[in-house]
Design an enzyme around this catalytic site. Structure first.
Site, PDB file in Angstrom:
ATOM      1  CG  ASP A  36     -15.656 -49.180  57.172  1.00  0.00           C
ATOM      2  OD1 ASP A  36     -16.189 -48.237  57.788  1.00  0.00           O
ATOM      3  OD2 ASP A  36     -15.769 -49.377  55.952  1.00  0.00           O
ATOM      4  CE  LYS A 123     -48.880 -39.200  47.900  1.00  0.00           C
ATOM      5  NZ  LYS A 123     -48.295 -40.481  47.479  1.00  0.00           N
ATOM      6  NE  ARG A 144     -51.484 -46.003  54.489  1.00  0.00           N
ATOM      7  CZ  ARG A 144     -51.406 -44.685  54.634  1.00  0.00           C
ATOM      8  NH1 ARG A 144     -52.190 -44.077  55.480  1.00  0.00           N
ATOM      9  NH2 ARG A 144     -50.535 -43.991  53.934  1.00  0.00           N
ATOM     10  CD  GLU A 180     -44.266 -43.042  52.512  1.00  0.00           C
ATOM     11  OE1 GLU A 180     -44.789 -42.496  53.518  1.00  0.00           O
ATOM     12  OE2 GLU A 180     -44.924 -43.577  51.612  1.00  0.00           O
ATOM     13  CE  LYS A 321     -50.100 -40.242  43.632  1.00  0.00           C
ATOM     14  NZ  LYS A 321     -50.698 -41.594  43.674  1.00  0.00           N
ATOM     15  CB  CYS A 427     -38.987 -74.439  25.436  1.00  0.00           C
ATOM     16  SG  CYS A 427     -37.545 -73.374  25.168  1.00  0.00           S
TER      17      CYS A 427
END
Ligand SMILES: [Zn+2]
Length: 732
Positions: A36, A123, A144, A180, A321, A427
């Protein structure tokens, strides 16, 4: 590979290539090839080169991964190939019908002599994205949107470490990758914990959180939230022959280092496809990110094309789904909780019910807008997403498999006498005035937040004290929630952080508390005593300052030796990474110079233009001053335990040393070498004196060498310099 110093362009290109390669090894192959520290050193060198050579700017430079310039707004961009949505089904029978219809249509066309193969893949419940590469360079990342036009969010997509910003020259000139963007369950949980700590509204689920992150204008905020991406399709590709099947496309993309959505099955057989879909329903919970179904599509691109699309969705793909893991229970009552920032959160108390492995009794209702908003859910018109009443039967789901929330109300089961939830107008604890964040601030019609603005509100004070004493903050042994409540019920003062450190003056009264013996009290006082030594980072985190969570308080403590240094710092030092993305005028106004900050001044605090001023103002408020003064007088350690004198990328052979360069070097000219020394934490000076640490002597060194030898100063010849540079991770 020696690089001639007069060619910063060559070195820049070389650095970019090295860093991209290391990045790919790290993310794609999970096999780090570079420590690193070395990576940071090279990145700092690249940043320094880019700062001094603006003409070498490249939006796909590895330096942009940690956050480039903020944008003013989103540019709409048209999709060359529309991004249609996919038809959904919840029934295996409907899926089988689709399979039969698709196979029949292809057979009837007579164009194909083989049985069509279908690909099944996960999905992922994320945000659809189209990435456009031209000549191998990432040029646009577009959401999209409405399918024809989306928003350009390239600045945030660049922060996804696993995504290559450039592809090898062998790829087609235009290559659009569809996929995605999503957040892992772990990142989602972390992000919501941070939102909670900052007094911000938590996100409903990982998809909302990913969408919210993509909507950030400042990419350094997206970088802090570790988005992920997987490819699952294509848009425009200039060469039709490059990939001819879906599975082939995914293989090609994977070979290029693009993270891909791996198919779970490829088959011509309906039974095999159904078995894969059903088996995956169980496996998906172990993936660490939200998967809400399986996508099934024709494998062959020519077959896909012959079937085409309806106006809404392609005919060659369908999404199966899975039903969300949800259950129903009865809402008994609603509690109104006052947080440490004064925010009031409605919390549902329900009949206990088992959901995804745990018994759930409580769930957040997020805000009062959601409680009263009467809009119905698009998925199920018989259910209301909100408009919750006491006695209602509610749907309960778990966001990201973790946090239970009320997803809706079963309206058909509503009792006649169901009462609306009382929304507090003052409150619920101190009766103080409430500030209502007006409707519309988050794009919905409902109000988003109610906050008690009384600084003396006992509920807020209690929450602040509990937070302060908590394990991750000041870690005060013996001072838990119960003890705090017990003490606050007496006349012993416990309203401020400083009061905690004065408890030792009230031993007699403390001993009167129930279940408080000598031993327990000694333990409590010892816990308080040792908490004095936690240091600046944990103190700041414990104070519950808005926007100063765990990581920001640690980042500040790394750069400031103690509280006084932090208080002396001008505003810009709280948000240096934002400074370099400002206009020259803005920068000059803030820092007094139009120049960009050098790597030494660049460090990430997690604060930006919109948050740093709030933190700065708080630190300098009279209330904060009083708190700090009191804590100091009580012996609380206000120095940083994380402070490091050398810049983060400093190298021991160079950090803190003063160098003088003389004579001619074969590998470096003087100016680039000076900058390099500075990027390693050293300082370059023109003349030899007793303050010089090292003289770097090339060929034909003259009087400076003689003087250094007289003064007994260390002299490095060129091979020694190069050896030290190599040891510091710099390839000369
Ligand atoms: Zn209050």
């Amino acid at each position: 590979m020696p690089t001639h110093p007069s060619k910063p362009a060559a070195r820049t290109a070389e650095l970019r290539a090295i860093l991209e390669e290391a990045n790919t090894a790290y993310y794609t192959h999970a096999r780090p090839t570079m420590p690193d520290k070395e990576f940071d050193t090279l990145l700092a060198e690249l940043a320094s080169l880019e700062a001094t050579h603006p003409e070498l700017d490249d939006p796909n430079s590895p330096t942009r991964r940690v956050g480039g310039a903020a944008i003013d707004g989103f540019i709409p961009r048209q999709h060359r190939v529309p991004m249609l949505s996919i038809d959904n089904t919840y029934e295996i029978a409907t899926f089988a019908e689709w399979h039969a219809r698709t196979t029949k249509a292809l057979t009837a066309s007579g164009l194909f002599d083989h049985a069509p193969a279908f690909v099944v893949d996960p999905k992922i419940d994320g945000v659809a994205m189209s990435l456009r590469y031209e000549q191998g360079q990432l040029v646009h990342a577009v959401t999209r949107g409405d399918g024809r036009t989306g928003d350009d969010v390239t600045h945030n997509i660049r922060t996804i470490g696993a995504l290559p910003l450039r592809l090898p020259a062998s790829v087609p000139n235009v290559l659009e990758i569809r996929g995605e963007v999503f957040l892992s369950n772990a990142s989602f949980a972390e992000m919501n914990a941070q939102a909670e700590a900052d007094g911000d509204e938590p996100f409903m689920n990982p998809r909302n959180a990913a969408a919210g992150t993509l909507k950030q204008l400042d990419p350094s905020r997206a970088a802090a939230r570790s988005l992920s991406f997987v490819a699952h399709g294509k848009g425009e590709i200039s060469d039709d022959t490059w990939a001819t099947t879906h599975a082939g496309l995914i293989d090609k993309l994977a070979n290029l280092g693009v993270p891909v959505n791996r198919p779970i099955a490829v088959s011509t057989d309906l039974r095999e496809l159904i078995a894969a879909i059903e088996a995956f329903d169980k496996a998906r919970h172990t993936l660490g990110h939200a998967v809400d179904g399986a996508v099934v599509r024709l494998n062959d691109f020519a077959q896909q094309a012959s079937l085409g699309s309806t106006s809404k969705s392609p005919r060659w793909v369908v999404a199966f789904k899975y039903p969300a893991e949800r259950t129903t229970t009865r809402l008994l009552r609603v509690e109104h909780q006052v947080g440490k920032t004064g925010k009031i959160t409605p919390r549902a108390v329900m009949e206990p019910v088992l959901l995804a492995g745990t018994i759930v009794r409580h769930a957040t209702l997020h805000n009062y807008g959601r409680v009263r908003d009467a809009s119905t859910t698009p998925d199920d018109p018989a259910a209301s997403r909100t408009d919750i009443r006491l006695g209602d039967t509610v749907y309960l789901e778990k966001a990201g498999e973790i946090i239970p929330y009320v997803a809706g109300v079963l309206l058909t089961a509503r009792p006649k006498d169901a009462q609306p939830v009382d929304i507090p107008s003052t409150c619920p604890v101190c009766n103080g005035q409430l500030e209502v964040e007006p409707p519309g601030t988050d794009g919905t019609s409902a109000e988003t937040q109610r906050t008690c603005v009384n600084p003396e509100c006992p509920a807020q004070i209690r929450e602040k004290l509990i937070w302060f004493a908590g394990r991750k903050q000041m870690d005060i042994d013996g001072l838990g929630q119960e003890t705090i409540d017990q003490i606050r019920a007496t006349t012993i003062p416990l309203h401020t952080f400083a009061d905690i450190f004065r408890l030792k003056d009230h031993t007699h009264a403390l001993l009167q508390l129930e279940r408080m013996g000598d031993k327990k009290l000694a333990n409590l006082l010892a816990g308080i005593e040792s908490a004095k030594q936690r240091g600046l980072a944990r103190l700041l985190a414990g104070m519950g300052i808005r926007y100063v969570g765990d990581s920001t308080s640690r980042a500040l403590a790394k750069r400031f030796a103690n509280l006084n240094d932090l208080l002396a710092a001008p505003l810009w030092r709280l948000m240096p990474t934002a400074v370099n993305t400002m206009s020259k005028a803005e920068r000059a106004h803030l820092t007094g110079s139009p120049n960009k900050l050098t790597p030494d001044d660049l460090y990430d605090t997690g604060l930006g233009k919109d948050t740093a001023p709030t933190v700065h103002a708080y630190l300098h408020s009279p209330a904060a001053r009083e708190t700090f003064n009191e804590l100091a007088s009580l012996g609380v350690d206000l120095t940083s335990h994380e402070f490091s004198q050398a810049p983060a990328h400093g190298a021991p052979a160079f950090a803190g040393k003063t160098f003088v360069i003389t004579g001619t070097l074969a590998t470096y000219e003087r100016d680039p070498l000076s900058r390099l020394l500075e990027s390693l934490g050293g300082k370059a000076s023109g003349s030899v004196s007793s303050k010089t640490s090292v003289l770097i002597a090339g060929d034909s060194a003259g009087s400076k060498l003689t003087k250094a030898q007289e003064l007994g100063i260390t002299v490095w010849d060129e091979p020694t310099l190069l050896a030290n540079l190599r040891a510091a991770g710099v390839k000369p």
